[in-house]
Design an enzyme around this catalytic site. Structure first.
Site, PDB file in Angstrom:
ATOM      1  N   PHE A   1      17.907  13.277   7.276  1.00 19.71           N
ATOM      2  CA  PHE A   1      19.187  13.334   8.772  1.00 19.71           C
ATOM      3  C   PHE A   1      18.211  12.245   9.711  1.00 19.71           C
ATOM      4  O   PHE A   1      17.075  11.810   9.420  1.00 19.71           O
ATOM      5  CB  PHE A   1      17.732  14.037   9.124  1.00 19.71           C
ATOM      6  N   GLU A   2      19.477  11.946  10.826  1.00 17.94           N
ATOM      7  CA  GLU A   2      18.960  10.836  11.381  1.00 17.94           C
ATOM      8  C   GLU A   2      19.747  10.689  12.844  1.00 17.94           C
ATOM      9  O   GLU A   2      20.607  11.534  13.186  1.00 17.94           O
ATOM     10  CB  GLU A   2      19.413   9.320  11.150  1.00 17.94           C
ATOM     11  N   ILE A   3      19.467  10.856  13.878  1.00 16.38           N
ATOM     12  CA  ILE A   3      20.157  10.653  15.062  1.00 16.38           C
ATOM     13  C   ILE A   3      19.802   9.878  15.466  1.00 16.38           C
ATOM     14  O   ILE A   3      18.108   9.040  16.012  1.00 16.38           O
ATOM     15  CB  ILE A   3      19.540  11.808  16.495  1.00 16.38           C
TER      16      ILE A   3
ATOM     17  N   HIS B   1      16.125   1.191   7.319  1.00 14.76           N
ATOM     18  CA  HIS B   1      16.090   1.820   8.348  1.00 14.76           C
ATOM     19  C   HIS B   1      14.930   2.153   9.179  1.00 14.76           C
ATOM     20  O   HIS B   1      14.341   1.757  10.132  1.00 14.76           O
ATOM     21  CB  HIS B   1      16.978   3.188   8.624  1.00 14.76           C
TER      22      HIS B   1
END
Ligand SMILES: Nc1nc2c(ncn2[C@@H]2O[C@H](COP(=O)(O)OP(=O)(O)OP(=O)(O)O)[C@@H](O)[C@H]2O)c(=O)[nH]1
Ligand SMILES: *[C@@H]1O[C@H](CO)[C@@H](O)[C@H](O)[C@H]1NC(C)=O
Ligand SMILES: *[C@@H]1O[C@H](CO)[C@@H](O)[C@H](O)[C@H]1NC(C)=O
Ligand SMILES: [Mg+2]
Length: 380
Positions: free
Chosen positions: A266-268, A303
């Site tokens: 999950f990443e925004i 990241h």
């Protein structure tokens, strides 16, 4: 005489016309292809909101075989959130998507859907990699019981997610991305637009779950990061800056890595940051060292370390009020007074953020924030 004339007429005029018509019909039925880029686009009537939408898209790396679970995930995200917005979906694959995948996903989407493949730069060996050495290392890691240690495709996947997805031409038009995977669940309503929050608060990276990495997948990652920090000090938020996040992943001031990372399934995120020279220099530095292939570096620590080194803590946001499940962990918000427990189908007492393997308690301590600080609904 008449018969041959009619015959010739049929052959010369009607036959070519009917062939062209058949071809057009086939092309139409299988969706349209942008010939120049080999990317497929499915235009879809979409319920438009009264309101604006951010310049953003979902991005999913997925295989044709994962269609059923992809649809399950899409259906949840659409009904919990996106049906009110119609954000587009971008599907990426190292293999071409088949017609069934295109039909069965575009049909579920409230926005446009795009389908792209990856070229050999994005999914392949760079020329400085010794593939025989990589194969031997995979075998050794497999024998050592390292999770995905023997998988070649997993390594291409992690390298792609670390350094390439944001450079895929289908993402070029967008400012923000929301990474989605098949098999994940969204058990709570999302009553606001996370992309809007990203823009309005000038955020760069949003997460929901933090966890510790398996050390055996990244034996030399931190020493490589330390070399990067020495060579590119201009990119690093000084560790005595009150905005530095470094202490969350390295409580001894950069000497060692405590394995904490944002779970990147999950990443925004803000694409401008990923595309920045700073992030690209970071990725290229790691890539040159070969660790994506000789070890099994995951995109999550990559990241996360980049964020902890180069972003200010005010640019990073915990989307605490977004319920989320990726096997085997759930994040479930536990503020029923703010969110309405009936909006979630998850169990807050199961939420990973209080688990001993979670790095979220350390994150809250380090940033001197509390769960309530991250509730968006509360602020409206
Ligand atoms: N097209 C394609 N997608 C892949 C491949 N391997 C992984 N993916 C995608 O990459 C993302 C991460 O892969 P996962 O297998 O979920 O890796 P993970 O989340 O670390 O591990 P699990 O979910 O626990 O298996 C998912 O979106 C997958 O669909 C592949 O070989 N081809
Ligand atoms: C859309 O919202 C604006 C402002 O909130 C309002 O003035 C306008 O009437 C709305 N339009 C429609 C079609 O609902
Ligand atoms: C793959 O695509 C990227 C982005 O469009 C491009 O920069 C790169 O040169 C391509 N690689 C090959 C081998 O075509
Ligand atoms: Mg996964």
């Amino acid at each position: 005489m008449i018969n041959t004339r009619i015959g010739r007429f049929l052959l010369r005029v009607l036959l070519p016309i009917s062939i062209v018509c058949t071809l057009l019909l086939v092309a139409y039925q299988s969706g349209s292809w942008d010939a120049a880029s080999q990317h497929r686009v499915r235009y879809h009537p979409k319920p438009r909101l009264n309101g604006t939408r951010e310049n953003a898209a979902f991005v999913v790396l997925v295989r044709n075989e994962d269609l059923d679970s992809m649809r399950n995930t899409m259906q949840q995200l659409e009904s919990r959130f996106n049906r009110k917005y119609g954000y587009p979906w971008i599907f990426l694959n190292d293999q071409p998507f088949d017609d069934r995948f295109v039909d069965f996903t575009s049909g579920l989407a409230s926005g446009e859907t795009f389908y792209g493949t990856l070229n050999s730069t994005m999914w392949g060996y760079p020329d400085w990699i010794d593939q025989e050495k990589a194969r031997a290392r995979r075998e050794a890691m497999e024998q050592d019981g390292v999770i995905y240690g023997g998988s070649e495709s997993y390594r291409h996947m992690c390298r792609f997610q670390s350094g390439f997805f944001f450079r895929h031409p289908l993402l070029d038009p967008y400012d923000y991305y929301w990474r989605v995977e098949p098999h994940v669940n969204f058990p709570c309503d999302i009553d606001y637009d996370p992309f809007q929050v990203m823009r309005e608060r000038d955020l760069t990276y949003g997460w929901v779950i933090t966890i510790k990495e398996f050390e055996k997948t990244i034996p030399t990652l931190w020493s490589t990061v330390k070399e990067f920090m020495k060579e590119y000090p201009q990119y690093i938020v000084p560790k005595d800056d009150p905005e530095s996040l470094l202490g969350w992943i390295s409580p001894d001031g950069g000497d060692t890595y405590n394995l904490c990372h944002f779970w990147s399934n999950f990443e925004i995120g803000n694409l401008a940051w990923m595309r920045s020279q700073a992030y690209l220099d970071f990725f290229n530095y790691l890539d040159k060292s070969g660790g994506f292939f000789y070890e099994r570096w995951g995109d999550a620590p990559v990241h996360s370390i980049a964020a902890a080194l180069m972003l200010k803590r005010s640019q990073v946001h915990w989307f605490y009020d977004i319920g989320y499940f990726h096997n085997p962990w759930t994040h479930c918000p536990s503020e029923p007074s703010w969110l309405g427990i009936e909006k979630c189908s998850c169990d807050p007492s199961n939420s990973f953020d209080r688990h001993s393997w979670s790095c979220t308690p350390e994150y809250l301590d380090f940033t001197r924030t509390s769960r309530q600080d991250y509730l968006i609904a509360q602020r409206n």
